[in-house]
Write a protein that holds these residues in place. Structure first.
Motif, PDB file in Angstrom:
ATOM      1  N   GLY A   1       0.780  -1.230   0.000  1.00 57.63           N
ATOM      2  CA  GLY A   1       0.000   0.000   0.000  1.00 57.63           C
ATOM      3  C   GLY A   1       0.806   1.272   0.000  1.00 57.63           C
ATOM      4  N   PHE A   2       2.126   1.189   0.299  1.00 57.46           N
ATOM      5  CA  PHE A   2       2.915   2.429   0.354  1.00 57.46           C
ATOM      6  C   PHE A   2       4.316   2.278  -0.236  1.00 57.46           C
ATOM      7  CE2 PHE A   2       5.776   5.446   2.428  1.00 57.46           C
ATOM      8  CZ  PHE A   2       5.110   6.636   2.185  1.00 57.46           C
ATOM      9  N   VAL A   3       5.083   1.346   0.265  1.00 56.11           N
ATOM     10  CA  VAL A   3       6.506   1.272  -0.110  1.00 56.11           C
ATOM     11  C   VAL A   3       6.673   0.994  -1.597  1.00 56.11           C
ATOM     12  CG1 VAL A   3       8.676   0.058   0.271  1.00 56.11           C
ATOM     13  CG2 VAL A   3       7.165   0.544   2.213  1.00 56.11           C
ATOM     14  N   LEU A   4       6.010  -0.042  -2.099  1.00 50.26           N
ATOM     15  CA  LEU A   4       6.167  -0.402  -3.512  1.00 50.26           C
ATOM     16  C   LEU A   4       5.662   0.699  -4.443  1.00 50.26           C
ATOM     17  CD1 LEU A   4       7.115  -2.534  -5.475  1.00 50.26           C
ATOM     18  CD2 LEU A   4       4.882  -3.657  -5.283  1.00 50.26           C
ATOM     19  N   PRO A   5       4.470   1.285  -4.229  1.00 48.52           N
ATOM     20  CA  PRO A   5       4.054   2.391  -5.106  1.00 48.52           C
ATOM     21  C   PRO A   5       5.006   3.568  -5.097  1.00 48.52           C
ATOM     22  CG  PRO A   5       2.174   1.576  -3.880  1.00 48.52           C
ATOM     23  CD  PRO A   5       3.379   0.910  -3.303  1.00 48.52           C
ATOM     24  N   VAL A   6       5.561   3.915  -3.922  1.00 41.78           N
ATOM     25  CA  VAL A   6       6.501   5.037  -3.852  1.00 41.78           C
ATOM     26  C   VAL A   6       7.766   4.722  -4.644  1.00 41.78           C
ATOM     27  CG1 VAL A   6       8.033   6.310  -2.309  1.00 41.78           C
ATOM     28  CG2 VAL A   6       5.633   6.012  -1.703  1.00 41.78           C
ATOM     29  N   LEU A   7       8.275   3.496  -4.512  1.00 43.44           N
ATOM     30  CA  LEU A   7       9.477   3.114  -5.265  1.00 43.44           C
ATOM     31  C   LEU A   7       9.221   3.136  -6.769  1.00 43.44           C
ATOM     32  CD1 LEU A   7      10.821   0.146  -3.085  1.00 43.44           C
ATOM     33  CD2 LEU A   7      11.688   2.493  -3.192  1.00 43.44           C
ATOM     34  N   ILE A   8       8.039   2.684  -7.184  1.00 40.76           N
ATOM     35  CA  ILE A   8       7.705   2.711  -8.617  1.00 40.76           C
ATOM     36  C   ILE A   8       7.641   4.143  -9.123  1.00 40.76           C
ATOM     37  CG2 ILE A   8       5.940   2.136 -10.311  1.00 40.76           C
ATOM     38  CD1 ILE A   8       5.178  -0.236  -8.491  1.00 40.76           C
ATOM     39  N   LEU A   9       7.002   5.033  -8.361  1.00 46.43           N
ATOM     40  CA  LEU A   9       6.901   6.434  -8.774  1.00 46.43           C
ATOM     41  C   LEU A   9       8.272   7.097  -8.815  1.00 46.43           C
ATOM     42  CD1 LEU A   9       3.710   7.504  -6.788  1.00 46.43           C
ATOM     43  CD2 LEU A   9       3.909   7.186  -9.256  1.00 46.43           C
ATOM     44  N   LEU A  10       9.137   6.770  -7.862  1.00 49.55           N
ATOM     45  CA  LEU A  10      10.500   7.321  -7.884  1.00 49.55           C
ATOM     46  C   LEU A  10      11.258   6.843  -9.124  1.00 49.55           C
ATOM     47  CD1 LEU A  10      11.527   7.005  -4.120  1.00 49.55           C
ATOM     48  CD2 LEU A  10      11.145   9.125  -5.400  1.00 49.55           C
ATOM     49  N   GLN A  11      11.073   5.565  -9.474  1.00 49.17           N
ATOM     50  CA  GLN A  11      11.736   5.040 -10.674  1.00 49.17           C
ATOM     51  C   GLN A  11      11.202   5.715 -11.934  1.00 49.17           C
ATOM     52  OE1 GLN A  11      10.302   2.750 -13.121  1.00 49.17           O
ATOM     53  NE2 GLN A  11      12.248   2.571 -14.231  1.00 49.17           N
ATOM     54  N   LEU A  12       9.891   5.950 -11.978  1.00 52.77           N
ATOM     55  CA  LEU A  12       9.301   6.647 -13.116  1.00 52.77           C
ATOM     56  C   LEU A  12       9.815   8.073 -13.211  1.00 52.77           C
ATOM     57  CD1 LEU A  12       5.585   5.441 -12.895  1.00 52.77           C
ATOM     58  CD2 LEU A  12       7.206   4.921 -14.719  1.00 52.77           C
ATOM     59  N   MET A  13       9.911   8.741 -12.070  1.00 46.79           N
ATOM     60  CA  MET A  13      10.398  10.113 -12.079  1.00 46.79           C
ATOM     61  C   MET A  13      11.859  10.167 -12.508  1.00 46.79           C
ATOM     62  SD  MET A  13      10.075  12.970  -9.057  1.00 46.79           S
ATOM     63  CE  MET A  13      11.407  12.286  -8.079  1.00 46.79           C
TER      64      MET A  13
END
Length: 534
Positions: free
Chosen positions: A292-304
């Protein structure tokens, strides 16, 4: 008295506007409604019903498992997980949808690897099952937080009593802990369900036919105001039922906990988990946090980071404008909501009220609290519909211009929806100020305004600041009302993230999406701090 009446009118106007749509049913409108009942309405109803059912079950299961693990057992890492389990509250479901769409796409690394092991494997996250998954792991903190508090107040003591009577651990959890936490779990599930029904971002991005997307399509695509109002009224009816259920469970929860003693749980020792049981506790607590938090944040950081190699400088230039619009709307709405909440709180505090005025104050307070449960799309339609009637009735009038596609209309929608947050904070602050201070100030000749300015505000500044901050955060995350009411060429972080993700420009959407998550961490930190103080 006039101010209270004005607040009641402003907050109730969207509801009255939606209800008034049913008074305009003519032969053409009835024929259109019959056609909708044969075509799109069953799909809206079925999708919303399945979504509500599975999200409710999932939130109850995850909330109960995490709350029981934290409240009833002792293990290494418990203190970390006790606050980490609240982190998904900072992750709006539509932001989580953007991240998982990129991570779980058909040609992505994960699905490609799974197809190498199981040929023919395919999973489409942009589906009803994907939406259920996202809502469960972003909304379970509602059930977790309420159930954890309920179990912490009396659960530990009763579990210890059951242990001394020789009851096995599994039976203690099944027969003592879960029945005790049931009202809290149901109240948390009702809150999560209201958020699910109010969502527009996930449903629109995944192409689901829910009531919220139907409202938007009826108004913006089909230009059918009556149909939009009818969908909004049905959604409003569902929300009213959920609100009633949530309040009933909250009352039952208070009844279940008032009779307990604060020291009960402190005298009982929690069972210590070791070995495989400790690993299971880690799995139960870590999985929701990661998903719910860690994986989505890591994905968004990778996209950015991937986007930074292309046009990050241009994005930052546009990002400043989006951020300014979000902060401008949020700041104005927060300031005005706090002023309204302070006026309402002081009016309720005034002694010696006539019976009629006292009843009116209670009605307005209840009306203001209902506004937070209304979906943003319902509020937007409730505002736009009366304006459209005014324009039709008075073609030369400019009344609708003030609230249609203007900053004033957006702020008004925010106030209708989020004033309840500020009211709750101010009322909680007023309970800590004894009435004797007001009486002493009156005996010294102080006026009502001077009492508020010199006595109440210095003592309420923490409550006022908390209420303003919570309203600000909610405004930054709000999507459907902003989409329908915002001025032209005025995009907020939520709107631009939705538009970019809709155009499959996920790399560019990552920066505003992460900004929304960062702002959403503020209430999580406040809740964590309050729990630590307790």
């Amino acid at each position: 008295m006039y101010l209270i009446g004005l607040i009641a009118f402003l907050i109730s106007l969207p509801i009255l506007g939606i209800a008034g749509a049913w008074l305009q049913l003519d032969a053409a409108a009835i024929d259109a409604l019959c056609q909708q009942m044969q075509t799109v309405l069953p799909g809206y109803l079925a999708t919303s019903a399945w979504l509500a059912l599975f999200v409710t079950l999932g939130v109850i299961v995850v909330g109960a498992a995490t709350a029981a693990t934290i409240a009833l057992f002792e293990f290494r890492g418990k203190r970390f997980f006790s606050w980490a389990l609240l982190l998904p509250m900072a992750m709006p479901a539509y932001v989580c949808a953007y991240a998982y769409t990129d991570f779980l796409q058909y040609g992505g690394v994960l699905q490609s690897s799974l197809r190498a092991l199981w040929p023919g494997f395919r999973f489409d996250v942009r589906s009803l099952a994907g939406a259920v998954f996202l809502f469960i792991f972003t909304l379970y903190p509602y059930a977790y937080l309420l159930a954890r508090n309920a179990l912490g107040e009396r659960g530990v003591h009763l579990m210890e009593a059951a242990r001394l009577l020789g009851t096995p651990l599994s039976a203690r959890i099944r027969r003592v802990a879960l029945p005790l936490a049931r009202p809290a779990l149901m109240a948390g599930a009702a809150l999560a369900l209201m958020e699910t029904l109010a969502d527009y971002g996930v449903s629109a991005y995944f192409g689901l036919t829910t009531f919220t997307t139907g409202i938007y399509k009826a108004w913006m695509v089909m230009d059918d105001r009556i149909a939009a109002a009818q969908y909004a009224s049905l959604l409003l009816l569902f929300v009213a039922v959920l609100l009633w259920l949530e309040r009933r469970e909250q009352q039952r929860m208070r009844f279940a906990t008032v009779r307990g003693h604060r020291g009960d749980g402190a005298e009982a020792r929690l069972p210590v988990l070791l070995g495989a049981r400790e690993g299971l506790a880690w799995l139960v607590c870590a999985a929701p946090v990661v998903l719910g938090f860690v994986l989505p944040v890591l994905i968004l950081l990778q996209l950015m980071w991937r986007e930074s190699e292309l046009s990050m400088a241009t994005n930052f230039a546009r990002y400043a404008g989006w951020t300014w619009n979000s902060f401008r709307f949020g700041g104005l709405a927060a300031a005005m909501a706090v002023v309204l909440a302070l006026a309402l709180g002081f009016a309720q505090r005034t002694a010696g009220l006539p019976r009629f005025r006292s009843a009116l104050l209670r009605f307005v307070a209840r009306l203001a609290s209902m506004g937070y449960a209304l979906p943003g799309s319902v509020i937007a339609v409730g505002i736009l519909l009366p304006m459209a009637w005014l324009q039709a009735a008075f073609p030369g009038s400019s009344a609708g211009v003030w609230l249609t596609a203007t900053a004033l209309g957006v702020i008004y929608a925010y106030l209708v929806r989020f004033t309840a947050v500020a009211v709750q904070s101010v009322e909680a602050g007023y309970t800590r100020i004894p009435l004797s201070m007001d009486e002493a100030a009156r005996t010294m000749g102080a006026s009502r305004s001077r009492i508020v300015y010199k006595v109440h505000m210095p003592l309420l500044w923490r409550s006022l600041a908390t209420g303003a901050l919570m309203v600000f955060v909610d405004v930054v995350k709000e999507l459907p009302a902003t989409l329908l009411l915002r001025p032209f060429n005025t995009d907020t972080l939520a709107v631009i993230a939705h538009n970019l993700a809709r155009d499959e420009r996920l790399g560019e959407a990552a920066l505003p999406a992460l900004s929304i998550v960062l702002v959403g961490l503020i209430p999580v930190m406040l809740v964590t701090r309050a729990l630590n103080k307790q």
